[in-house]
Design an enzyme around this catalytic site. Structure first.
Site, PDB file in Angstrom:
ATOM      1  CG  ASP A   1      -0.618  -0.247   2.566  1.00  0.00           C
ATOM      2  OD1 ASP A   1       0.680  -0.566   2.775  1.00  0.00           O
ATOM      3  OD2 ASP A   1      -0.521   0.217   3.590  1.00  0.00           O
ATOM      4  CG  HIS A   2       2.951   2.405   2.374  1.00  0.00           C
ATOM      5  ND1 HIS A   2       2.603   3.586   2.935  1.00  0.00           N
ATOM      6  CD2 HIS A   2       2.099   1.624   3.479  1.00  0.00           C
ATOM      7  CE1 HIS A   2       1.795   3.340   4.378  1.00  0.00           C
ATOM      8  NE2 HIS A   2       2.077   2.109   4.181  1.00  0.00           N
TER       9      HIS A   2
ATOM     10  CG  ASP B   1       2.279   2.028   7.538  1.00  0.00           C
ATOM     11  OD1 ASP B   1       2.108   3.047   7.092  1.00  0.00           O
ATOM     12  OD2 ASP B   1       2.004   0.783   7.361  1.00  0.00           O
TER      13      ASP B   1
ATOM     14  CG  HIS C   1      -1.877   3.310   7.039  1.00  0.00           C
ATOM     15  ND1 HIS C   1      -1.951   2.578   7.563  1.00  0.00           N
ATOM     16  CD2 HIS C   1      -1.042   3.222   6.144  1.00  0.00           C
ATOM     17  CE1 HIS C   1      -1.481   1.550   7.542  1.00  0.00           C
ATOM     18  NE2 HIS C   1      -0.750   1.528   5.597  1.00  0.00           N
TER      19      HIS C   1
HETATM   20 ZN   LIG Z   1       0.534   0.464   5.493  1.00  0.00          ZN
HETATM   21 ZN   LIG Z   2       2.999  -1.651   6.792  1.00  0.00          ZN
END
Ligand SMILES: [Zn+2]
Ligand SMILES: [Zn+2]
Length: 304
Positions: free
Chosen positions: A66-67, A212, A270
Site C-alpha cells: 500500500d506504500h 506506518d 492511513h
Molecule cells: Zn500501510
Molecule cells: Zn505497513
C-alpha cells in the site's frame, strides 16, 4: 515561499470508499517530493494536474504494497513520456531488486537513471540535503523495516532593515556578513550591533511523515515542535489491541504523540477499511490534540 503537503492517498491496505493507498506530494520551494506511492498514485497526480517531470525525488517508507505498488506504473509512464532526467529514490534496499526484476522480464531499459539512496531502518540519517533543506529518516516501529521522513528547512538568514542600512551608511559589501549575524564596524571604529540593522528571520518550516508504526515514544525527540506532523491512525482506540498486534496506531495514540511532541498541527491518515466514516477517528484524536485534521484526498496543508 511555498511549503505545502498535498494528500494523494489516505487509505491503509486497500483502496476503498474513494480513498487511495498512501501517497503525498510535497512542494517545498517549488521542488516536488513524492512521499510513498501506493497503487493509483499516477491517477491521483493526473487528477490534481501535477506534471510528472517536476518530480525528481521519491521517498518510500517501507515495502508493504500500500506504500509502493504505484511506483512501477509511475516510473513506466515517465519512461514512455520520454523522461531523461534522473530520478532519486530513497527507499529500503530491497526495492531495487523488485524494480530490476520487473524491468528485466518486461525487457525494458528506462531512458532515465534511477539513483538509489538506501534507508537504514536502525539509525536515523540525513538522506537529502541542499542549500535550504534537509530530509532525515525517522526510525519507526512496524512489522517490517520502516522509516518516516522529516523535512526541515535550514535556518534562514537575518533580514536586512533597508532604512537602517541607509541611516548608518552601511556599504553594500557588508550585507552578506550582516545577514549571517555579524555586527557592523564603521570606518571610525564604531560598532553597530547586528540587531539594530537586521530583523529575525522567519522560523524554518518542518514536516514529519510517520507511517506506518505502532505507538512509540522513542520517535518524540526527533519530531519535537515540528510545524506539521502526519501520523498514521489506522484504528480507533477500542481496537488498541489490534493496533498493537499489527504494529499500527490508534487515533487517540496519534493525538498523544502530537501532544507529547508539542507539534503545532497534526494530520491523521492511513485509515483502516473497517471505517467507512472516518470522522470518529478525527473526534478521538481531537480529544487529545485539538489541532488535528484528517488526511483526505486533495487536501492541501500549507506551512507558513
Ligand atoms: Zn500501510
Ligand atoms: Zn505497513
Amino acid at each position: 515561499v511555498v511549503f505545502e503537503v498535498l494528500i494523494l492517498g489516505s487509505s491503509s491496505a486497500t483502496p476503498i470508499y474513494q480513498r487511495h493507498p498512501s501517497a503525498q506530494l510535497l512542494n517545498i520551494h517549488e521542488r516536488f517530493f513524492l512521499v510513498d506511492c501506493g497503487e493509483g498514485t499516477q491517477m491521483q497526480l493526473n487528477r490534481y494536474k501535477i506534471k510528472y517531470p517536476r518530480i525528481h525525488h521519491i521517498f518510500i517508507s517501507h515495502l508493504h504494497g500500500d506504500h509502493y505498488f504505484g511506483l512501477m506504473g509511475l516510473l513506466s509512464s515517465m519512461h514512455l513520456q520520454g523522461r531523461t532526467d534522473e530520478m532519486h529514490l530513497y527507499c529500503p534496499k530491497e526495492l531495487q531488486e523488485i524494480i530490476d526484476i520487473q524491468l528485466k522480464y518486461s525487457d525494458t531499459r528506462l531512458r532515465f537513471n534511477l539513483i538509489y539512496h538506501f534507508t537504514d531502518h536502525e539509525t536515523s540519517k540525513t538522506i537529502f540535503e541542499d542549500d535550504d533543506l534537509t530530509v532525515e529518516t525517522i526510525i519507526l516501529n512496524h512489522r517490517i523495516p520502516c522509516t518516516g521522513f522529516l523535512f526541515r528547512e535550514k535556518p534562514k538568514k537575518r533580514k536586512l532593515l533597508r532604512e537602517k542600512l541607509e541611516q548608518y551608511h552601511v556599504p553594500r559589501e557588508q550585507y552578506s556578513a550582516l545577514k549571517s549575524g555579524q555586527d557592523y564596524v564603521n570606518d571610525r571604529g564604531v560598532v553597530i550591533p547586528n540587531e539594530k540593522l537586521t530583523d529575525d528571520p522567519k522560523a524554518p518550516c518542518s514536516y514529519a511523515y510517520c507511517s506506518d508504526t505502532m505507538y512509540d515514544e522513542r520517535i518524540i525527540p526527533q519530531i519535537k515542535n515540528v510545524d506539521l506532523l502526519y501520523h498514521e491512525s489506522t484504528f480507533l482506540e477500542d481496537k488498541a489491541d489490534r493496533a498493537k498486534e499489527t504494529f499500527h496506531t490508534t487515533a487517540r495514540q496519534a493525538g498523544l504523540m502530537a501532544r507529547k511532541a508539542e507539534v503545532k498541527r497534526l494530520i491523521i491518515g492511513h485509515f483502516s477499511s473497517r471505517y467507512k466514516d472516518i470522522y470518529p477517528l478525527l473526534e478521538e484524536a481531537k480529544q487529545v490534540f485539538p489541532d488535528t485534521s484528517l488526511a483526505q484526498e486533495g487536501d492541501k496543508f500549507i506551512i507558513e
